[in-house]
Structure formats: structure tokens, C-alpha cells
Design an enzyme around this catalytic site. Structure first.
Site, PDB file in Angstrom:
ATOM      1  N   LYS A 280      10.753  -2.221  53.447  1.00  0.00           N
ATOM      2  CA  LYS A 280      11.750  -1.855  52.491  1.00  0.00           C
ATOM      3  C   LYS A 280      13.198  -1.990  53.069  1.00  0.00           C
ATOM      4  CE  LYS A 280       9.247   1.592  49.563  1.00  0.00           C
ATOM      5  NZ  LYS A 280       9.307   0.540  48.514  1.00  0.00           N
ATOM      6  N   ARG A 354      -1.470   1.493  45.242  1.00  0.00           N
ATOM      7  CA  ARG A 354      -2.661   0.909  44.479  1.00  0.00           C
ATOM      8  C   ARG A 354      -3.849   0.570  45.279  1.00  0.00           C
ATOM      9  NH1 ARG A 354       0.889  -3.984  41.984  1.00  0.00           N
ATOM     10  NH2 ARG A 354       2.578  -2.385  42.304  1.00  0.00           N
TER      11      ARG A 354
HETATM   12  N1  BES Z   1       6.559   3.905  46.609  1.00  0.00           N
HETATM   13  C1  BES Z   1       6.944   2.826  46.115  1.00  0.00           C
HETATM   14  C2  BES Z   1       7.408   2.813  44.637  1.00  0.00           C
HETATM   15  C3  BES Z   1       8.625   3.640  44.329  1.00  0.00           C
HETATM   16  C4  BES Z   1       9.870   3.183  44.384  1.00  0.00           C
HETATM   17  C5  BES Z   1       8.714   5.226  44.252  1.00  0.00           C
HETATM   18  C6  BES Z   1      11.072   3.839  44.101  1.00  0.00           C
HETATM   19  C7  BES Z   1       9.523   5.966  44.073  1.00  0.00           C
HETATM   20  C8  BES Z   1      10.927   5.301  43.809  1.00  0.00           C
HETATM   21  C9  BES Z   1       5.893   1.677  45.867  1.00  0.00           C
HETATM   22  O1  BES Z   1       4.820   1.938  46.967  1.00  0.00           O
HETATM   23  C10 BES Z   1       6.531   0.440  46.108  1.00  0.00           C
HETATM   24  O2  BES Z   1       6.954   0.209  47.085  1.00  0.00           O
HETATM   25  N2  BES Z   1       6.161  -0.303  45.093  1.00  0.00           N
HETATM   26  C11 BES Z   1       6.799  -1.865  45.066  1.00  0.00           C
HETATM   27  C12 BES Z   1       5.891  -2.728  44.358  1.00  0.00           C
HETATM   28  C13 BES Z   1       6.076  -4.072  44.435  1.00  0.00           C
HETATM   29  C14 BES Z   1       6.035  -4.704  45.679  1.00  0.00           C
HETATM   30  C15 BES Z   1       5.086  -4.742  43.447  1.00  0.00           C
HETATM   31  C16 BES Z   1       8.102  -1.583  44.171  1.00  0.00           C
HETATM   32  O3  BES Z   1       8.019  -0.959  43.095  1.00  0.00           O
HETATM   33  O4  BES Z   1       8.843  -2.406  44.311  1.00  0.00           O
HETATM   34 ZN    ZN Z   2       5.402   0.652  48.707  1.00  0.00          ZN
END
Ligand code: BES
Ligand code: ZN
Ligand code: ZN
Length: 499
Positions: A280, A354
Site C-alpha cells: 500500500k 477475501r
Molecule cells: N483492508 C483493505 C480495504 C480497506 C481500505 C479498508 C480502506 C478500510 C479502508 C483491503 O484489504 C484492500 O486493500 N482492498 C483492496 C482491494 C483491491 C486490491 C481489489 C482495495 O480496496 O483497494
Molecule cells: Zn488489503
């Protein structure tokens, strides 16, 4: 905080502060006139000059100067009378607590629950009022070393005024229920606020275990060796990048001794989500310590259910892992074999929630649940779609989704449904495995749920994406900055209505 219920006249209460609600512009009601009389015209003067209008969340603190047994009166604006609802009452109570805490006033009496709200029962109003009072009083001060005396004090006593003697019991019960539910919310908030260096999967498991012991719940913790033995390939894949050992936390609460099939609650327990190899960006990465909020809500809901002795059987399942990049982490393109046997092509290691939920949902089947509800901070897309005011709900059974939405309205933890049409399933087709873990940018929250559906279609199931509601950036009435505990009140409301 102690709740005491007294029948009688609020104005005869001898406490540091009386909290009184006033609707916008409604200064001619009997109760306001009575107050004005007691205060020798002070309310009239204040309202005439527009110093207090009764706007929602407006407050004004008056000193009674000996004209009443109480030292002070806090007027709280309730806004337009026709817009009043339980959530407004909850927030008005929270605003009162915030105001009083600043002044270091820790005891109050109120008749706020006597206002008329549609066809609501006294118990419902008292519950909302008490939730507002308790939820606003939350502070996470574990890591401040400055002197305790400098911090704002916690509320000590709330006197609830009952209009009739026959209401006393209902009010006392409603206040105690609210306190139990908030204890669950606070348990969840505390866990989510805890930083990632302390809150490892093992730490989460230990907190769950000791809570379970205190409340007589069954707790089973599965370590890496057991997970390997069973074949939790998707969950173990996520855990591979971290030095922290993964744990599957399983709690069981038996409130229905007639042997009814349980309801399973499954919560995402990523104790820190760095994204893995699909790292991230640095900005706000710190907030990813909240990526176990779904799991925390499940633990908080089991705690509250046990405290309330709800007549249901519950299983709580929390896969706890940390998602880190490292030489042993899974890579984009890797294929994992999940507990269900289905293979998953991992095209983005940041879509890890997921993956662990896939195995946890598959595991849930062993309990033959009549219903499964999962909660997860699953997608950034959910924050884009709904912001911070509602969580997304999707599922394979419309009756369940509708019941959850209703519970959301009543509890003030709102849900909004997104469609889970088959049309979206195509986005998850993998070229070389059964399914891939990302569905591209369009409809990110829906494709995440569509992924989960591959592992949940054997039972009645709903999924709550709480990515936008688990964390509060600014602070609002009843929800201080940081973890919100979102979902505990909603789930308890659902369980109480659906039993
Ligand atoms: N934990 C994150 C989602 C999230 C984002 C929670 C902001 C709370 C606040 C999750 O694991 C994630 O990183 N999801 C990705 C999925 C994508 C790679 C398909 C996302 O939402 O960018
Ligand atoms: Zn994530
Ligand atoms: Zn995540």
C-alpha cells in the site's frame, strides 16, 4: 457509569446537572414553561434573544443559583420536532456528555427519554438515550503516560426520571441492556485502537480467550500446524509474509439449550494490512491497524450476547493474520488451494481479506449454521460508494438482508444494500484457476462479495463491508476519533428481533 431510575419530578433532583431537551422554537410547551417559572424567567430571556434556539446539538449551560436543588441545567437542542427519531435522541445524549465532560461534571439527571418519538416504547427510548450517554464517554487512554487527573473524567452517575412507577422496571432493564451492548462495542473499539505492534494475531486470540473465559464461552484456537493439517491454504497464504503466527479464533455461545442450529458470525481479522507484495502507499497506512475491525465486532457481539443472555446459539469465527511483504510472502500470480478445495489465483496480495474469509466461511459449514453473517473492512471501493455513514450489505437471501437493514435503522448503524447479481461473477474468472481474487476497478465492493459468495452459497448468508464505518477520522457525537465498534449494536438488535 451507574444508572439509577427514580420516579418523580426532575426539578426536585439534587445532582450537579439536569439535562433537558428542547425542540427547535418550542418554548411554549408545559415543561419549558415550568422550567422558566422555576428559573424566574431565565429561559424566556435566553430564547427571546436567540441565545438558545433548540437547534439539533446546540447546548447551553445555566446555573440555577439555588432556585432548584440541582446546581446546573444543561439545555440540549433536539432540532425540529417532526424530525426526531431514536438516533437523534442517541446523539443528543452524546452531545450532552461531551459538554459536561469538558466541564468535569460527572453526575447528571435527565428525563430526555420521556419525549415522544413516533410509536416508540419507553424501553426503546431509554436504550437509545443510555447508548448515547455511554458511547460518548469512551476514551482510549492506555498509552498516555501523563497524569490521569489531567484527562477528562468519566461519567459516574446518571439518574433517569420515570414518569410513572410502573415504568421503573422497564427503564432499569433498558438501561442495563444498553450498558451491556456498549460493553461489547467498547471491547471492539479497544481492540481496533490497539496498535499493530501490540495487536498480533496471538494477542487478539489471547484477548478473545480471556473474554470467553470470563463469560463462559467455549473458545478454540487453531494454530499454524492445525491450519496446515486442515488445509486452510488461502488463510495461510496471506500469513506467509509475516513473522507473526496466524490463529483461527472460534468462540461458541450457547444461549438456546433446545439445541437450535447456530448463527455464525465471521469477522476479518487482519491485524495489520500493509498490502503484502502489492504494498500500500505510505499515506494513511497507519489506519490499516483497523483491518481486524470485522473480527473485533464479532468478538464484541458475542460478548454482548453473552452479557444479555440472548436465547440464541452463536459461533464466532475470526481468522487472524498479518498481511506483510517479505521474502516469504505470496506474490501476485501465485495460486492458493483454499480449504474448500477451490483454487484461487492471487493477482493482488492486497485483496487479502477475501482470502482469509474464504477459508473461514468454508470452516463455518462444520457448525451447520442456519445463517452466516460476515463483517469485514474489505474494500476501499465501499468507502468511495457510501462514505462513512453506512456500511454495504450484500447477500444471497433477501429476507436476511432486509432484516439486517431494519436492525441498522433501529440501532443507528446504517446499512445500504448493493446488488449481487450474477452479472458481476464474470469479473472474477481466472485464466488458470477456479477464481481470481480481484475483479478490476468497476464495482469493487460487489466483486469482493461475489468472490465470497463462491464460499458461502451453501447457506443463508449476508456480507457487511464496514471499510468506511469502522474508523472515525474526526469524531462525532457518540463516536470519538478512532475505532467506532460499528456493527455490535446492529448485530445485537438483529439477534433480539429475529430470535
Ligand atoms: N483492508 C483493505 C480495504 C480497506 C481500505 C479498508 C480502506 C478500510 C479502508 C483491503 O484489504 C484492500 O486493500 N482492498 C483492496 C482491494 C483491491 C486490491 C481489489 C482495495 O480496496 O483497494
Ligand atoms: Zn488489503
Ligand atoms: Zn485488508
Amino acid at each position: 457509569m451507574e444508572f439509577n431510575v427514580k420516579k418523580g419530578d426532575l426539578f426536585e433532583c439534587k445532582v450537579p446537572c439536569l439535562v433537558i431537551g428542547i425542540f427547535e422554537g418550542k418554548f411554549k410547551t408545559d415543561s419549558v414553561k415550568q422550567l422558566d417559572l422555576r428559573l424566574e424567567g431565565a429561559v424566556g430571556r435566553i430564547t427571546r434573544d436567540g441565545e438558545f434556539r433548540g437547534e439539533f446539538k446546540e447546548t447551553l449551560l445555566l446555573h440555577t443559583a439555588g432556585r432548584l436543588p440541582a446546581d446546573r441545567i444543561l439545555l440540549v437542542g433536539l432540532g425540529e420536532e417532526k424530525k426526531i427519531g431514536l438516533e437523534k435522541l442517541r446523539q443528543a445524549a452524546a452531545v450532552a456528555v461531551n459538554t459536561l465532560r469538558e466541564k468535569r461534571i460527572v453526575r447528571l439527571a435527565t428525563n430526555l427519554a420521556q419525549i415522544k418519538i413516533g410509536s416508540s416504547r419507553a424501553g426503546e427510548r431509554v436504550q437509545a438515550l443510555c447508548e448515547g450517554l455511554v458511547l460518548a464517554d469512551y476514551q482510549f487512554e492506555r498509552y498516555r503516560t501523563e497524569k490521569r487527573e489531567k484527562l477528562p473524567p468519566a461519567l459516574e452517575e446518571v439518574v433517569l426520571i420515570a414518569a410513572e412507577s410502573r415504568d421503573v422496571k422497564e427503564i432499569q432493564e433498558a438501561a442495563e441492556n444498553a450498558a451491556a451492548i456498549c460493553q461489547g462495542s467498547f471491547f471492539a473499539r479497544d481492540l481496533v485502537n490497539e496498535p499493530g505492534n501490540i495487536k498480533t494475531p496471538a494477542y487478539l486470540a489471547e484477548r478473545a480467550r480471556s473474554m470467553a473465559e470470563d463469560l463462559g464461552l467455549k473458545c478454540t484456537l487453531m494454530d499454524r500446524a492445525q491450519l496446515e493439517e486442515e488445509g486452510f491454504g488461502a488463510m495461510l497464504g496471506v500469513a506467509r509474509g509475516s513473522v507473526c503466527e496466524p490463529v483461527l479464533i472460534v468462540l461458541e455461545y450457547q444461549g438456546d439449550n433446545n439445541g437450535g442450529r447456530p448463527l455464525a458470525l465471521v469477522g476479518k481479522g487482519v491485524t495489520f494490512d500493509a498490502g503484502g507484495i502489492s504494498l500500500k502507499p505510505a499515506e494513511k497506512m497507519d489506519e490499516m491497524k483497523m483491518d481486524m475491525a470485522g473480527g473485533a465486532t464479532v468478538l464484541g457481539a458475542l460478548m454482548a450476547a453473552a452479557l444479555l443472555k440472548l436465547p440464541v446459539n452463536l459461533v464466532g469465527i475470526v481468522p487472524a493474520v498479518e498481511n506483510m511483504p517479505s521474502g516469504s510472502a505470496i506474490r501476485p500470480g501465485d495460486i492458493l488451494t483454499s480449504l474448500s478445495g477451490k483454487t484461487i489465483e492471487v493477482l493482488n496480495t492486497d485483496a487479502e481479506g477475501r482470502l482469509i474469509l474464504a477459508d473461514a466461511l468454508t470452516y463455518a459449514k462444520r457448525f451447520q449454521p442456519r445463517i452466516v453473517i460476515d463483517l469485514a473492512t474489505l474494500t476501499g471501493a465501499c468507502v468511495i460508494a457510501l462514505g462513512h455513514h453506512a456500511a454495504a450489505v450484500l447477500g444471497n437471501h433477501d429476507g436476511l438482508v432486509q432484516q439486517l437493514i431494519k436492525a441498522g435503522q433501529r440501532s443507528g448503524e446504517k446499512l445500504w444494500q448493493l446488488p449481487l447479481w450474477e452479472d458481476y461473477a464474470g469479473q472474477l474468472k481466472s485464466d488458470i484457476a477456479d477464481v481470481k481474487n480481484i475483479g478490476g476497478r468497476p464495482a469493487g465492493t460487489i466483486t469482493a462479495a461475489a468472490f465470497l459468495q463462491h464460499f458461502a452459497d451453501d447457506f443463508t448468508w449476508a456480507h457487511l463491508d464496514i471499510a468506511g464505518t469502522a474508523w472515525e477520522e474526526k469524531g462525532r457525537p457518540g463516536v470519538p476519533k478512532g475505532a467506532t465498534g460499528f456493527g455490535v449494536r446492529l448485530l445485537i438488535e438483529y439477534l433480539r428481533q429475529s430470535k
